[in-house]
Design a protein around this motif. Sequence first.
Motif, mmCIF file in Angstrom:
data_model
loop_
_atom_site.group_PDB
_atom_site.id
_atom_site.type_symbol
_atom_site.label_atom_id
_atom_site.label_comp_id
_atom_site.label_asym_id
_atom_site.label_seq_id
_atom_site.Cartn_x
_atom_site.Cartn_y
_atom_site.Cartn_z
ATOM 1 N N ALA A 109 30.104 46.120 27.602
ATOM 2 C CA ALA A 109 30.506 44.113 28.432
ATOM 3 C C ALA A 109 31.346 43.213 28.704
ATOM 4 O O ALA A 109 32.199 42.552 29.517
ATOM 5 N N TRP A 110 32.335 43.821 27.076
ATOM 6 C CA TRP A 110 33.676 43.247 27.659
ATOM 7 C C TRP A 110 34.451 43.996 28.434
ATOM 8 O O TRP A 110 34.903 42.524 29.086
ATOM 9 N N TRP A 111 34.356 44.614 28.166
ATOM 10 C CA TRP A 111 35.426 45.457 29.050
ATOM 11 C C TRP A 111 35.310 45.883 30.671
ATOM 12 O O TRP A 111 35.592 45.641 31.431
ATOM 13 N N LEU A 112 33.807 44.974 31.639
ATOM 14 C CA LEU A 112 33.022 45.251 32.187
ATOM 15 C C LEU A 112 33.636 43.717 32.849
ATOM 16 O O LEU A 112 32.953 43.669 34.073
ATOM 17 N N LEU A 113 33.524 42.319 32.120
ATOM 18 C CA LEU A 113 33.659 41.297 32.434
ATOM 19 C C LEU A 113 34.845 41.278 33.031
ATOM 20 O O LEU A 113 34.643 40.456 34.297
ATOM 21 N N PRO A 114 36.204 42.028 33.655
ATOM 22 C CA PRO A 114 37.296 41.637 34.343
ATOM 23 C C PRO A 114 36.786 41.621 35.898
ATOM 24 O O PRO A 114 36.527 41.612 37.072
ATOM 25 N N ALA A 115 36.097 43.307 35.601
ATOM 26 C CA ALA A 115 35.031 43.800 36.873
ATOM 27 C C ALA A 115 34.247 42.800 38.421
ATOM 28 O O ALA A 115 34.217 42.859 39.187
ATOM 29 N N GLY A 116 33.619 42.739 36.994
ATOM 30 C CA GLY A 116 32.738 41.414 37.292
ATOM 31 C C GLY A 116 33.385 40.717 38.168
ATOM 32 O O GLY A 116 33.009 39.806 38.957
ATOM 33 N N ILE A 117 34.494 39.806 37.146
ATOM 34 C CA ILE A 117 34.137 38.630 37.311
ATOM 35 C C ILE A 117 35.440 38.938 39.152
ATOM 36 O O ILE A 117 35.501 38.052 40.492
ATOM 37 N N LEU A 118 36.444 40.086 39.323
ATOM 38 C CA LEU A 118 36.780 40.580 40.141
ATOM 39 C C LEU A 118 35.808 40.929 41.574
ATOM 40 O O LEU A 118 36.006 39.800 43.018
ATOM 41 N N GLN A 135 37.673 29.967 43.743
ATOM 42 C CA GLN A 135 39.014 30.386 44.138
ATOM 43 C C GLN A 135 39.351 30.363 42.039
ATOM 44 O O GLN A 135 39.672 31.045 41.400
ATOM 45 N N ALA A 136 39.885 29.215 42.198
ATOM 46 C CA ALA A 136 40.096 28.269 40.820
ATOM 47 C C ALA A 136 39.523 28.264 39.560
ATOM 48 O O ALA A 136 39.759 29.016 38.508
ATOM 49 N N SER A 137 38.456 28.623 39.564
ATOM 50 C CA SER A 137 37.084 29.165 38.878
ATOM 51 C C SER A 137 37.294 30.274 38.703
ATOM 52 O O SER A 137 37.358 30.302 37.238
ATOM 53 N N ILE A 138 37.637 31.116 39.304
ATOM 54 C CA ILE A 138 37.785 32.832 38.941
ATOM 55 C C ILE A 138 38.264 33.194 38.452
ATOM 56 O O ILE A 138 38.947 33.672 37.373
ATOM 57 N N VAL A 139 39.520 32.238 39.205
ATOM 58 C CA VAL A 139 41.234 32.283 38.243
ATOM 59 C C VAL A 139 41.034 32.364 37.070
ATOM 60 O O VAL A 139 41.900 33.139 36.059
ATOM 61 N N LEU A 140 40.501 31.301 36.811
ATOM 62 C CA LEU A 140 40.087 30.350 35.013
ATOM 63 C C LEU A 140 39.693 31.028 34.126
ATOM 64 O O LEU A 140 40.092 31.530 33.223
ATOM 65 N N LEU A 141 38.641 31.637 35.041
ATOM 66 C CA LEU A 141 37.567 32.984 34.126
ATOM 67 C C LEU A 141 38.506 34.364 33.625
ATOM 68 O O LEU A 141 38.077 34.249 32.772
ATOM 69 N N TYR A 142 39.147 34.489 34.967
ATOM 70 C CA TYR A 142 39.700 35.655 34.278
ATOM 71 C C TYR A 142 41.057 35.369 33.624
ATOM 72 O O TYR A 142 41.441 36.170 33.245
ATOM 73 N N TRP A 143 41.317 34.851 33.292
ATOM 74 C CA TRP A 143 42.904 34.242 32.574
ATOM 75 C C TRP A 143 42.120 33.815 31.082
ATOM 76 O O TRP A 143 43.115 34.728 30.491
ATOM 77 N N SER A 144 41.158 33.160 30.983
ATOM 78 C CA SER A 144 40.514 33.698 29.215
ATOM 79 C C SER A 144 40.236 34.800 29.133
ATOM 80 O O SER A 144 40.083 35.262 27.957
#
Lengths: 192, 206
Positions: free
Chosen positions: B87-96, B175-184
């Motif tokens: 799930a951890w590795w799928l998280l960035p794919a989900g965010i994208l 978009q800012a929320s998504i970018v923030l999630l990705y950076w986190s």
Amino acid sequence: MAIPLIVEDENGLIEQARRGDRNAFGELVSRYYPGVVRIVYRLCGDTGLAEDMAQEAFLRAWLALPAFRPQSSLRNWLYRIAVNATLDVLRRRKDEPLEDQADRMYPDQTTGPETSLIEKERVALLRQAVHSLPEAARSVLVLREYGSLSYQEIASVLDIPVGTVMSRLNYARNRLRELLKDDLLQLENEYA
Amino acid sequence: MHEDMLPLLNAYLDGELHGNRLQELELHLSTCETCRNDLKELRLVSGWLQAAPSPQFMPAGRFASNLVLALPRRRMGEHSTQPGVLAWWLLPAGILAAWFFVQTVFTLTDALTAVQMTGLLGQAARWLNGGQETIWFAAVTSLFGSQVAASQPELSLMNTLNVLGVHLLDGFLWQASIVLLYWSWLSIWWLRRRPHPLLIENVVNG
């Protein structure tokens, strides 16, 4: 059990050891043991403890190897583990009676019968002077003088800024200079 | 003055001084006898330390052989099979994917609104007009009648700008929320890659 003498690329050995290959790890141990045990000995001043701590460091390294970043320096990583393990033990030993510590920390292990009495005294004096330094300064001094690490590498091993490395090394050498001033003068005259 | 030079003398001794600082120190040494003596003594201390005899340790080969026999069993591959890790590795794919979805919705809405404003869709997408009036503009039209409000072009322009601003702000916040999630996620991943001593302690004690 004999370790096969295979000259292999270090990254390959690390990768094999990460996957659980004990012989690959044994090969890495053979390569880094002399440096690790030398550093630990200069930190603690006890041959037996140095070998025990080297073993402890390599056991910790084996367990933590999957977390090791292959692009970083294995030597520095091992030194970091060894220094931390040794300092932990030395801190625990501070609670012991001073006489017990002195017997264990300053045995005359490095000089043979052919060595002159003056030389033996000088070696003992130097060892005691090094061990009178605070742990933080001693660690930096040992990594520099016996590990030949650059300031940047010492900073990385001890997780401190380079400026702190410089100030601790400066403190350590000046303290030794003060403690050994008379002997230094004598030594200077001998070499003059 | 000379006390301040000592850290530099140590760095010089260790070959850690470069560029202008090296030249400045060498120039200073050529004129200052005190610093030359300090450097000589520091060099003696360093040389003495390095010349100190070392005891005989167990040969490396024997040490390694003994150690290999004593190596504990490592819990291999436990981290690669846990569902949490997957799930951890799928998280960035989900965010994208979320970012792609939000972008698509906003683009389609903009396109439909533009088409609707040209009148090409007629009454088919009348619901899109619901978002074209702000509360204050709706209140003005209901109080004074649509003809009064419509006769004032400034009011219509302010209403359009207001609607556009809210729309842009919505898009930006998403978009800012998504970018923030990705950076986190990226920051946590980077921190977890470092072989921290605490992690080592945990492995040994655990």
